[in-house]
Design a protein around this motif. Structure first.
Motif, PDB file in Angstrom:
ATOM      1  N   VAL A   1      41.608  48.537  20.921  1.00 58.97           N
ATOM      2  CA  VAL A   1      42.825  48.383  21.727  1.00 58.97           C
ATOM      3  C   VAL A   1      42.596  48.905  23.142  1.00 58.97           C
ATOM      4  N   LEU A   2      41.961  50.058  23.277  1.00 56.71           N
ATOM      5  CA  LEU A   2      41.708  50.618  24.611  1.00 56.71           C
ATOM      6  C   LEU A   2      40.808  49.699  25.432  1.00 56.71           C
ATOM      7  N   LEU A   3      39.811  49.110  24.797  1.00 57.56           N
ATOM      8  CA  LEU A   3      38.941  48.184  25.526  1.00 57.56           C
ATOM      9  C   LEU A   3      39.724  46.960  25.984  1.00 57.56           C
ATOM     10  N   ILE A   4      40.565  46.433  25.118  1.00 57.97           N
ATOM     11  CA  ILE A   4      41.385  45.281  25.502  1.00 57.97           C
ATOM     12  C   ILE A   4      42.317  45.650  26.655  1.00 57.97           C
ATOM     13  N   LEU A   5      42.968  46.803  26.542  1.00 55.44           N
ATOM     14  CA  LEU A   5      43.865  47.246  27.621  1.00 55.44           C
ATOM     15  C   LEU A   5      43.093  47.436  28.923  1.00 55.44           C
ATOM     16  N   GLY A   6      41.922  48.043  28.823  1.00 59.37           N
ATOM     17  CA  GLY A   6      41.109  48.271  30.007  1.00 59.37           C
ATOM     18  C   GLY A   6      40.688  46.990  30.694  1.00 59.37           C
ATOM     19  N   PHE A   7      40.430  45.959  29.917  1.00 61.23           N
ATOM     20  CA  PHE A   7      40.024  44.680  30.493  1.00 61.23           C
ATOM     21  C   PHE A   7      41.184  43.876  31.064  1.00 61.23           C
ATOM     22  N   PHE A   8      42.369  43.993  30.463  1.00 56.24           N
ATOM     23  CA  PHE A   8      43.449  43.078  30.821  1.00 56.24           C
ATOM     24  C   PHE A   8      44.602  43.682  31.618  1.00 56.24           C
ATOM     25  N   LEU A   9      44.746  45.004  31.613  1.00 55.15           N
ATOM     26  CA  LEU A   9      45.840  45.611  32.382  1.00 55.15           C
ATOM     27  C   LEU A   9      45.314  46.124  33.712  1.00 55.15           C
ATOM     28  N   ASN A  10      46.211  46.202  34.689  1.00 53.45           N
ATOM     29  CA  ASN A  10      45.827  46.698  36.012  1.00 53.45           C
ATOM     30  C   ASN A  10      46.163  48.163  36.217  1.00 53.45           C
ATOM     31  N   PHE A  11      47.005  48.727  35.350  1.00 52.42           N
ATOM     32  CA  PHE A  11      47.441  50.120  35.438  1.00 52.42           C
ATOM     33  C   PHE A  11      48.132  50.409  36.765  1.00 52.42           C
ATOM     34  N   ASP A  12      48.945  49.448  37.190  1.00 56.24           N
ATOM     35  CA  ASP A  12      49.743  49.605  38.402  1.00 56.24           C
ATOM     36  C   ASP A  12      51.020  50.405  38.136  1.00 56.24           C
ATOM     37  N   THR A  13      51.484  50.385  36.903  1.00 59.05           N
ATOM     38  CA  THR A  13      52.740  51.064  36.577  1.00 59.05           C
ATOM     39  C   THR A  13      52.462  52.287  35.709  1.00 59.05           C
ATOM     40  N   SER A  14      53.413  53.203  35.728  1.00 55.43           N
ATOM     41  CA  SER A  14      53.246  54.418  34.929  1.00 55.43           C
ATOM     42  C   SER A  14      53.303  54.121  33.434  1.00 55.43           C
ATOM     43  N   ILE A  15      54.032  53.084  33.054  1.00 59.40           N
ATOM     44  CA  ILE A  15      54.130  52.758  31.628  1.00 59.40           C
ATOM     45  C   ILE A  15      52.782  52.287  31.077  1.00 59.40           C
ATOM     46  N   GLU A  16      52.018  51.573  31.873  1.00 58.60           N
ATOM     47  CA  GLU A  16      50.673  51.159  31.454  1.00 58.60           C
ATOM     48  C   GLU A  16      49.780  52.389  31.280  1.00 58.60           C
ATOM     49  N   LYS A  17      49.865  53.293  32.228  1.00 59.12           N
ATOM     50  CA  LYS A  17      49.038  54.500  32.176  1.00 59.12           C
ATOM     51  C   LYS A  17      49.423  55.382  30.997  1.00 59.12           C
ATOM     52  N   TRP A  18      50.731  55.602  30.825  1.00 56.75           N
ATOM     53  CA  TRP A  18      51.193  56.479  29.744  1.00 56.75           C
ATOM     54  C   TRP A  18      50.920  55.891  28.369  1.00 56.75           C
ATOM     55  N   SER A  19      51.035  54.582  28.230  1.00 59.99           N
ATOM     56  CA  SER A  19      50.737  53.981  26.927  1.00 59.99           C
ATOM     57  C   SER A  19      49.278  54.231  26.553  1.00 59.99           C
ATOM     58  N   SER A  20      48.389  54.045  27.510  1.00 58.73           N
ATOM     59  CA  SER A  20      46.964  54.264  27.249  1.00 58.73           C
ATOM     60  C   SER A  20      46.659  55.731  26.999  1.00 58.73           C
ATOM     61  N   LEU A  21      47.263  56.613  27.788  1.00 61.30           N
ATOM     62  CA  LEU A  21      47.034  58.045  27.581  1.00 61.30           C
ATOM     63  C   LEU A  21      47.556  58.505  26.229  1.00 61.30           C
ATOM     64  N   CYS A  22      48.704  58.003  25.824  1.00 62.93           N
ATOM     65  CA  CYS A  22      49.247  58.367  24.504  1.00 62.93           C
ATOM     66  C   CYS A  22      48.322  57.897  23.389  1.00 62.93           C
ATOM     67  N   ILE A  23      47.760  56.712  23.545  1.00 65.58           N
ATOM     68  CA  ILE A  23      46.830  56.204  22.538  1.00 65.58           C
ATOM     69  C   ILE A  23      45.554  57.041  22.515  1.00 65.58           C
ATOM     70  N   ILE A  24      45.055  57.421  23.677  1.00 65.79           N
ATOM     71  CA  ILE A  24      43.851  58.263  23.749  1.00 65.79           C
ATOM     72  C   ILE A  24      44.111  59.618  23.095  1.00 65.79           C
ATOM     73  N   ILE A  25      45.179  60.280  23.496  1.00 65.59           N
ATOM     74  CA  ILE A  25      45.498  61.604  22.960  1.00 65.59           C
ATOM     75  C   ILE A  25      45.795  61.519  21.468  1.00 65.59           C
ATOM     76  N   GLY A  26      46.597  60.532  21.081  1.00 56.20           N
ATOM     77  CA  GLY A  26      46.964  60.388  19.676  1.00 56.20           C
ATOM     78  C   GLY A  26      45.770  60.132  18.787  1.00 56.20           C
TER      79      GLY A  26
END
Length: 128
Positions: A52-77
């Motif tokens: 999932v993180l690889l897919i997000l990294g390839f397809f999202l731009n991380f322009d918004t805080s929600i994109e960043k927080w979703s990925s960080l929550c997945i990493i931490i979790g």
């Protein structure tokens, strides 16, 4: 941010393959079958979320805080969930009481759920 997500996804994937191989071979003689089953759950969830993180990294731009927080929550979790399961699986073998990690596993699961919920919100708000 994008590069960090991709690196963490790659690391999680690599470590889950390594730990999965040890679990399938070396750890069978070290820990009980029920502990090994728990260990394998940690490995499986780590691999799912690495992908999932690889897919997000390839397809999202991380322009918004929600994109960043979703990925960080997945990493931490994923870290909290899988690492706590790994240590709990080996607690008897190492003869160390890691029971205090018991509440860490569901906390990690909660972080993963929040990460997924944030992704759903992001996808609902944005047409991709």
């Amino acid at each position: 941010m994008k590069q960090t997500i991709l690196i963490v996804g790659g690391l999680y994937g690599m470590l889950s393959v390594i730990l999965g191989a040890f679990g399938a071979h070396a750890f069978k003689s070290m820990i009980s079958a029920d502990k090994l089953a728990s260990f394998e759950v940690g490995v499986r969830y780590q691999m799912y979320h690495a992908i999932v993180l690889l897919i997000l990294g390839f397809f999202l731009n991380f322009d918004t805080s929600i994109e960043k927080w979703s990925s960080l929550c997945i990493i931490i979790g994923t870290f909290l969930f899988s690492i706590s399961i790994y240590f709990l699986a080996f607690s008897e073998y190492w003869n160390i009481n890691w029971k205090f990690l018991g509440p860490v596993t569901p906390l990690g699961g909660l972080f993963m759920i929040v990460g997924w919920a944030l992704l759903i919100i992001f996808f609902a708000k944005n047409k991709i």
